[in-house]
Write a protein that holds these residues in place. Structure first.
Motif, PDB file in Angstrom:
ATOM      1  N   LYS A  33       0.826  -1.208   0.000  1.00 39.98           N
ATOM      2  CA  LYS A  33       0.000   0.000   0.000  1.00 39.98           C
ATOM      3  C   LYS A  33       0.861   1.259   0.000  1.00 39.98           C
ATOM      4  O   LYS A  33       2.035   1.195   0.319  1.00 39.98           O
ATOM      5  CB  LYS A  33      -0.886   0.028   1.255  1.00 39.98           C
ATOM      6  CG  LYS A  33      -2.054  -0.916   1.199  1.00 39.98           C
ATOM      7  CD  LYS A  33      -2.510  -1.316   2.568  1.00 39.98           C
ATOM      8  CE  LYS A  33      -1.962  -2.664   2.916  1.00 39.98           C
ATOM      9  NZ  LYS A  33      -2.188  -3.114   4.262  1.00 39.98           N
ATOM     10  N   ILE A  52     -14.705  12.437   1.977  1.00 35.79           N
ATOM     11  CA  ILE A  52     -14.735  11.021   1.596  1.00 35.79           C
ATOM     12  C   ILE A  52     -15.697  10.810   0.415  1.00 35.79           C
ATOM     13  O   ILE A  52     -15.365  10.140  -0.564  1.00 35.79           O
ATOM     14  CB  ILE A  52     -15.146  10.150   2.803  1.00 35.79           C
ATOM     15  CG1 ILE A  52     -14.029  10.163   3.859  1.00 35.79           C
ATOM     16  CG2 ILE A  52     -15.432   8.711   2.386  1.00 35.79           C
ATOM     17  CD1 ILE A  52     -14.407   9.562   5.185  1.00 35.79           C
ATOM     18  N   SER A  53     -16.865  11.416   0.500  1.00 38.23           N
ATOM     19  CA  SER A  53     -17.826  11.222  -0.591  1.00 38.23           C
ATOM     20  C   SER A  53     -17.335  11.882  -1.881  1.00 38.23           C
ATOM     21  O   SER A  53     -17.545  11.346  -2.974  1.00 38.23           O
ATOM     22  CB  SER A  53     -19.214  11.724  -0.202  1.00 38.23           C
ATOM     23  OG  SER A  53     -19.140  13.075   0.102  1.00 38.23           O
ATOM     24  N   SER A  56     -14.741   9.519  -3.526  1.00 42.23           N
ATOM     25  CA  SER A  56     -15.334   8.362  -4.223  1.00 42.23           C
ATOM     26  C   SER A  56     -16.084   8.799  -5.476  1.00 42.23           C
ATOM     27  O   SER A  56     -16.043   8.125  -6.510  1.00 42.23           O
ATOM     28  CB  SER A  56     -16.245   7.576  -3.282  1.00 42.23           C
ATOM     29  OG  SER A  56     -17.162   8.435  -2.694  1.00 42.23           O
ATOM     30  N   GLY A  72      -7.973   0.744  -5.184  1.00 38.36           N
ATOM     31  CA  GLY A  72      -8.090   0.544  -3.730  1.00 38.36           C
ATOM     32  C   GLY A  72      -8.002   1.830  -2.939  1.00 38.36           C
ATOM     33  O   GLY A  72      -7.376   1.872  -1.881  1.00 38.36           O
ATOM     34  N   SER A  74      -8.954   4.648  -0.464  1.00 37.70           N
ATOM     35  CA  SER A  74      -9.839   4.911   0.686  1.00 37.70           C
ATOM     36  C   SER A  74      -9.205   5.991   1.559  1.00 37.70           C
ATOM     37  O   SER A  74      -7.976   6.120   1.616  1.00 37.70           O
ATOM     38  CB  SER A  74     -10.072   3.635   1.486  1.00 37.70           C
ATOM     39  OG  SER A  74      -8.861   3.172   1.993  1.00 37.70           O
ATOM     40  N   VAL A  75     -10.053   6.746   2.223  1.00 35.57           N
ATOM     41  CA  VAL A  75      -9.557   7.833   3.082  1.00 35.57           C
ATOM     42  C   VAL A  75      -9.364   7.282   4.491  1.00 35.57           C
ATOM     43  O   VAL A  75     -10.301   6.769   5.090  1.00 35.57           O
ATOM     44  CB  VAL A  75     -10.550   9.018   3.084  1.00 35.57           C
ATOM     45  CG1 VAL A  75     -10.058  10.134   3.987  1.00 35.57           C
ATOM     46  CG2 VAL A  75     -10.771   9.532   1.681  1.00 35.57           C
ATOM     47  N   LEU A  76      -8.137   7.369   4.991  1.00 37.99           N
ATOM     48  CA  LEU A  76      -7.853   6.826   6.329  1.00 37.99           C
ATOM     49  C   LEU A  76      -8.192   7.821   7.430  1.00 37.99           C
ATOM     50  O   LEU A  76      -8.760   7.459   8.440  1.00 37.99           O
ATOM     51  CB  LEU A  76      -6.368   6.466   6.443  1.00 37.99           C
ATOM     52  CG  LEU A  76      -5.899   5.163   5.850  1.00 37.99           C
ATOM     53  CD1 LEU A  76      -4.516   4.863   6.357  1.00 37.99           C
ATOM     54  CD2 LEU A  76      -6.817   4.021   6.205  1.00 37.99           C
ATOM     55  N   VAL A  85      -4.768   9.454   2.344  1.00 38.82           N
ATOM     56  CA  VAL A  85      -5.546   8.613   1.433  1.00 38.82           C
ATOM     57  C   VAL A  85      -4.720   7.368   1.131  1.00 38.82           C
ATOM     58  O   VAL A  85      -3.559   7.476   0.735  1.00 38.82           O
ATOM     59  CB  VAL A  85      -5.886   9.378   0.122  1.00 38.82           C
ATOM     60  CG1 VAL A  85      -6.666   8.502  -0.830  1.00 38.82           C
ATOM     61  CG2 VAL A  85      -6.665  10.640   0.430  1.00 38.82           C
ATOM     62  N   LYS A  86      -5.344   6.203   1.318  1.00 41.58           N
ATOM     63  CA  LYS A  86      -4.630   4.941   1.088  1.00 41.58           C
ATOM     64  C   LYS A  86      -4.919   4.445  -0.328  1.00 41.58           C
ATOM     65  O   LYS A  86      -6.028   4.626  -0.836  1.00 41.58           O
ATOM     66  CB  LYS A  86      -5.119   3.898   2.106  1.00 41.58           C
ATOM     67  CG  LYS A  86      -4.351   2.594   2.068  1.00 41.58           C
ATOM     68  CD  LYS A  86      -4.939   1.600   3.042  1.00 41.58           C
ATOM     69  CE  LYS A  86      -6.070   0.827   2.384  1.00 41.58           C
ATOM     70  NZ  LYS A  86      -6.597  -0.251   3.230  1.00 41.58           N
ATOM     71  N   CYS A  87      -3.924   3.823  -0.950  1.00 39.70           N
ATOM     72  CA  CYS A  87      -4.159   3.198  -2.249  1.00 39.70           C
ATOM     73  C   CYS A  87      -3.172   2.048  -2.429  1.00 39.70           C
ATOM     74  O   CYS A  87      -2.229   1.921  -1.643  1.00 39.70           O
ATOM     75  CB  CYS A  87      -4.001   4.215  -3.378  1.00 39.70           C
ATOM     76  SG  CYS A  87      -2.348   4.874  -3.524  1.00 39.70           S
ATOM     77  N   THR A  95      -4.278   7.811  -8.084  1.00 40.80           N
ATOM     78  CA  THR A  95      -4.856   8.394  -6.860  1.00 40.80           C
ATOM     79  C   THR A  95      -4.586   9.894  -6.804  1.00 40.80           C
ATOM     80  O   THR A  95      -5.491  10.678  -6.512  1.00 40.80           O
ATOM     81  CB  THR A  95      -4.243   7.701  -5.618  1.00 40.80           C
ATOM     82  OG1 THR A  95      -4.384   6.306  -5.784  1.00 40.80           O
ATOM     83  CG2 THR A  95      -4.920   8.133  -4.341  1.00 40.80           C
TER      84      THR A  95
END
Lengths: 134, 309
Positions: A33, A52-53, A56, A72, A74-76, A85-87, A95
């Motif tokens: 990651k 977050i919204s 996405s 992949g 997602s916001v941590l 932000v994870k990817c 990303t």
């Protein structure tokens, strides 16, 4: 992250894993990651849920649903206009592009600036943000 | 990892007053370029003036220069080409503040270097050539924005043009008014052919892609611009034509840093090295070459005065 490690349930979880012979996945077998440290520049603070919204929504628009899933993303954590932000490690440029394409969050204009990319959450927090997320 | 190349030394965060939050960012000693509109500078000046009630004292203006410097530093940029538009939709002019910024940048050795750019939008080749002749001497960097095949060809053939931007807007600046505008956006998708690429390579003219149309469009239109860009890249790569990436920001919120521009380039199909060159090496080479031509050290492509003895 620290909250999870400091949790009182951690020793019990370790015992259960040992009793049932459930070994945790080796680090080399885990999916690699990257953690992208971001800063949002806006007139007023942006809420976590809105960010977050927005990620996405823009991700699905720019990359498509399948592309977004493959990255992949997602916001941590997100507080006071800075976040992580994870990817997956293969999708860093996608990303950053998704974040760069964000122009509006909650109806207000924003710039999402990438502060840096790290291989660990701790690295992203200490090197680029000087902040720990709960 | 490429992204980590930016982070060698620490810099304190900027103070574009109300919009800032404390955060330490860093970048290495490389130059990172961006190409932004003179309107952006005017917007920052007016915003900061409103916030801090600038009355006209010379000291207030010094803080304004610092504010603009710190904004670009915060975006991890080191060199800024500020352009004004000339052509179809009238002629812009640089504000007195922007002109002072160029002068200050030359004399003071500022942290951020500013260059005077001119962007020409011409209807046909004749107008283009006359505008190039007229404006070349006034600019450090000359760009031509067009989606017309003949104009692009004429621009590629002129050794005075530094950059061709093959995405344009219809007259009346459609698409620049709002995020969902862009009704008049045109790209030169199928019009960058092998001949134009070859001429551009010989004349050392670069092709550039700005991020602004991608921020202002959605859905089919954005995918169309992407498709056109992706179509051009292999031809430009085949002939070794330099490619530039920049934000082309017209306002504060259009600005993007080198990280974002590199990621944007990767989406186009450029490689890691190409994107790195597109935001730092190629623009610095163009500006260096122009300076040498201006000073007479470079006579023509490949003919250079090494010593005056």
């Amino acid at each position: 992250m620290n909250k999870i490690l400091k949790s009182p349930y951690v020793p019990f979880i370790c015992i259960i894993l040992k009793v049932y012979n459930l070994e945790p996945l080796l680090p080399s077998l885990r999916k690699r990651k990257r953690y992208v440290a971001v800063e949002v520049i806006s007139d007023s603070p942006v809420q976590r849920n809105s960010f977050i919204s927005a990620v996405s929504q823009i991700g699905c628009t720019v990359l498509g649903d399948i592309g977004f899933a493959a990255c992949g993303i997602s916001v941590l954590g997100f507080e006071n206009n800075v976040g992580i932000v994870k990817c997956w490690h293969t999708a860093v440029s996608e990303t950053i592009s998704v974040l760069a394409f964000m122009t509006m969050v909650d109806g207000q204009s924003v710039i999402v600036r990438t502060a840096g990319v790290s291989g660990t959450v701790k690295g992203a927090q200490t090197k680029f943000l000087n902040k720990e997320f709960n | 990892m490429a992204a980590n190349n930016h982070n060698d030394s620490n810099l304190s965060s900027s103070s574009v007053s109300s919009r800032s939050s404390s955060l330490s960012v860093s970048f290495d000693s490389k130059s990172y370029f961006d190409y932004v509109s003179a309107d952006l500078i005017d917007e920052i000046v007016s915003t900061v003036s409103t916030i801090s009630n600038i009355s006209g004292n010379p000291e207030d203006f010094i803080s304004l220069y610092e504010d603009i410097d710190s904004f670009f530093q915060r975006m991890n940029l080191t060199d800024i080409i500020i352009f004004k538009k000339i052509g179809k939709s009238g002629s812009d002019s640089f504000s007195q503040f922007a002109l002072n910024l160029f002068e200050k940048s030359k004399t003071d050795g500022n942290r951020i270097r500013y260059y005077k750019g001119i962007e020409i939008e011409a209807e046909n080749e004749n107008v283009l050539n006359s505008l190039i002749r007229k404006e070349r001497a006034n600019a450090d960097f000359l760009a031509v924005r067009s989606a017309d095949e003949k104009v692009i060809r004429a621009a590629a053939e002129s050794s005075d043009v530094d950059l061709i931007i093959p995405v344009t807007y219809s007259a009346g600046s459609a698409g620049r008014s709002g995020p969902n505008g862009s009704s008049g956006l045109y790209t030169a998708g199928g019009q960058i052919n092998h001949i134009v690429a070859k001429i551009a390579r010989d004349k050392k003219t670069a092709f550039g892609f700005d991020m602004l149309p991608f921020l202002q469009t959605r859905g089919y239109r954005r995918s169309k611009i992407f498709a056109d860009g992706m179509e051009m890249i292999p031809i430009l790569r085949k002939y070794g034509v330099p490619v530039l990436l920049f934000s082309g920001a017209l306002s504060f919120y259009d600005s993007r840093g080198p990280y974002e521009l590199e990621a944007f380039g990767r989406m186009f199909g450029l490689t890691q090295e190409e994107t790195m060159a597109a935001v730092s090496r190629i623009p610095s080479e163009i500006i260096k070459r122009r300076k040498m031509l201006k000073s007479g050290k470079l006579i023509a492509n490949g003919v250079e005065i090494l010593s005056s003895d």
